[in-house]
Design an enzyme around this catalytic site. Structure first.
Site, short mmCIF file in Angstrom:
data_model
loop_
_atom_site.label_atom_id
_atom_site.label_comp_id
_atom_site.label_asym_id
_atom_site.label_seq_id
_atom_site.Cartn_x
_atom_site.Cartn_y
_atom_site.Cartn_z
N TYR A 156 -2.10 16.90 3.58
CA TYR A 156 -1.25 15.96 4.33
C TYR A 156 0.16 16.46 4.61
O TYR A 156 0.84 15.95 5.51
CB TYR A 156 -1.23 14.59 3.66
CG TYR A 156 -0.19 14.37 2.61
CD1 TYR A 156 0.97 13.63 2.87
CD2 TYR A 156 -0.35 14.89 1.32
CE1 TYR A 156 1.92 13.42 1.89
CE2 TYR A 156 0.59 14.68 0.34
CZ TYR A 156 1.73 13.95 0.63
OH TYR A 156 2.68 13.73 -0.33
N HIS A 216 0.84 -1.20 0.00
CA HIS A 216 0.00 0.00 0.00
C HIS A 216 0.88 1.25 0.00
O HIS A 216 0.65 2.18 -0.78
CB HIS A 216 -0.91 -0.02 1.23
CG HIS A 216 -1.70 1.24 1.44
ND1 HIS A 216 -2.81 1.55 0.68
CD2 HIS A 216 -1.53 2.27 2.30
CE1 HIS A 216 -3.29 2.72 1.08
NE2 HIS A 216 -2.54 3.18 2.06
#
Ligand code: CA
Length: 425
Positions: A242, A132
């Site tokens: 982020y 991921h």
């Protein structure tokens, strides 16, 4: 040892609760997961139950504990937890003298309401899924998918506990700031790239004192068990917010847990070696132990299922999107997460939750998020009824299931975590 095989794992054991003996049951007598329940429609306080077949045993009514507070149970040491498991196993097995008394402490699961399995004080989300991390890194930072610290530090961030709900959670699509790469300024509105993240949730049992790290050799003694966790994520909010401090509003609008904590003891037959690929660095000594190398990893099969509103209206069942295994997906073991989290002296408390991070396998059909499955929304998936998806749409119900199977052991399940997206507003 939390991962010792003993009489409670004996594949020959059967329960007098006959539904527990049916092939494919998530909750045979070898499992015995803990949750909190009350009779459906009542306003009673939630109390501690153990799932057995299609029933829940009220453990206080059965005389096994003197508390209704799951966090009190979590605070006990591993030896008390193992003794409770032994008592449950002996009392629920065929021929037990407890059958008459304990039958009165059983409730049909279909007649109870379940809630988040404990009070969660703090929630830390890790990032142990290396496939991921690579796939997402390629989309967010093509020049440097995996940050240089990844193979040395179990990366994590402090999440939010207040918005964690139990399976069945329904939540509004989050709104927020997003900015398209070619736009001059951000805009405000509902997220258009709403995603799920397939994770395990580790529930902390006994805590540690501030300033007293937990050594990796003792780490698993401080974990009570494992749940399924869907860490819903708004990818467009995430991309804009982020840097430099990591996820914030993209992650804290809802997170959903399965209701049953499968104990570390129940998972003992489903452990495997922790091994690094050739050429990768070995963990620093505080993240390494013989037991962690020998059996630190967990072997749990995880599946993701989707039912759209249209499918639901047509009476069509959910369709499986992906299936993978945790051992292939996770770069760090649960014990390493405990050791790392506390190595600076940080104190864990009973009921704290660790998310594993999105557990994607190495191939597309093992993706743990739509971000990976649809390659950032560039390759829509087509469902059996012809509907297409890049990200989640209003009315979608997303479910995750987990189970363990291995030759010589009885299959156990983690149950299911499902949640439904509602329109923003
Ligand atoms: Ca996550």
């Amino acid at each position: 040892m939390t991962n010792a095989i003993n009489a409670t794992h004996d594949p020959k054991l059967k329960s007098w609760v006959t539904s527990a003996n049916e092939a494919g049951s998530d909750f045979p007598i070898q499992n015995l997961p803990f949750g909190r329940f009350r009779p459906s429609g009542s306003k009673e306080a939630f109390r501690i139950g153990v799932a057995i077949g299609d029933q829940v045993l009220d453990v206080k009514a059965a005389g096994l504990v003197d508390t209704d507070d799951m966090n009190v149970l979590l605070a006990q040491g591993a030896s008390e937890r193992q003794a409770l498991r032994t008592a449950l196993s002996e009392g629920l097995r065929e021929g037990s003298a407890k059958q008459a008394a304990w039958s009165k402490a059983l409730h049909a699961q279909s007649a109870v309401e379940l809630t988040v399995p404990c009070r969660i004080g703090d929630y830390t989300d890790f990032y142990t899924g290396i496939h991921h991390a690579n796939a997402v890194g390629r989309q967010f930072r093509p020049d440097q998918p995996l940050m240089p610290n990844y193979k040395w530090v179990p990366i994590g961030y402090h999440g939010r506990a207040s918005s964690i709900g139990v399976s069945g959670q329904r939540f509004k699509r989050p709104q927020g700031q997003t900015k398209a790469p070619d736009a001059a300024e951000p805009s405000f509105g509902p997220s258009k790239r709403l995603d799920y993240e397939l994770e395990l949730g580790f529930i902390v049992g006994r805590g540690n004192d501030l300033g007293e790290p937990i050594a990796i050799a003792e780490a698993e003694q401080h974990l009570f068990g494992v749940t399924l966790l869907n860490d819903w994520s708004a990818r467009d909010l995430q991309a804009w917010e982020y840097q430099p401090l990591g996820p914030f509003l993209a992650k804290n609008f809802a997170s959903t847990l399965s209701p049953w904590i499968v104990t570390m003891e129940a998972l003992a037959p489903f452990r495997s070696k922790f091994e690094r690929p050739a050429g990768d660095p070995q963990p620093l000594p505080y993240l390494d132990s013989p037991a962690n190398r020998e059996s630190g990893a967990l072997e749990i099969t995880l599946e993701v299922w989707l039912q759209t509103a249209k499918m639901r209206e047509a009476g069509e069942p959910a369709v499986r999107l992906t299936r993978g295994n945790t051992a292939e997906a996770a770069y760090w073991t649960p014990g390493q997460l405990v050791a790392h989290h506390t190595v600076n002296g940080c104190n864990l408390q009973p009921g704290d939750l660790f998310g594993s991070g999105t557990l994607s396998g190495p191939t597309q059909d093992q993706s743990g998020s739509l971000l990976e499955l649809t390659v950032g929304g560039k390759q829509p998936i087509t469902l059996p009824n012809g509907e297409k998806r890049t990200f989640l749409e209003d009315g979608d119900t997303l479910s995750m299931r987990g189970y363990c199977e291995r030759a010589g052991a009885v299959r156990i399940g983690l149950g299911e975590v499902s949640g439904t997206v509602l329109a923003a507003g």
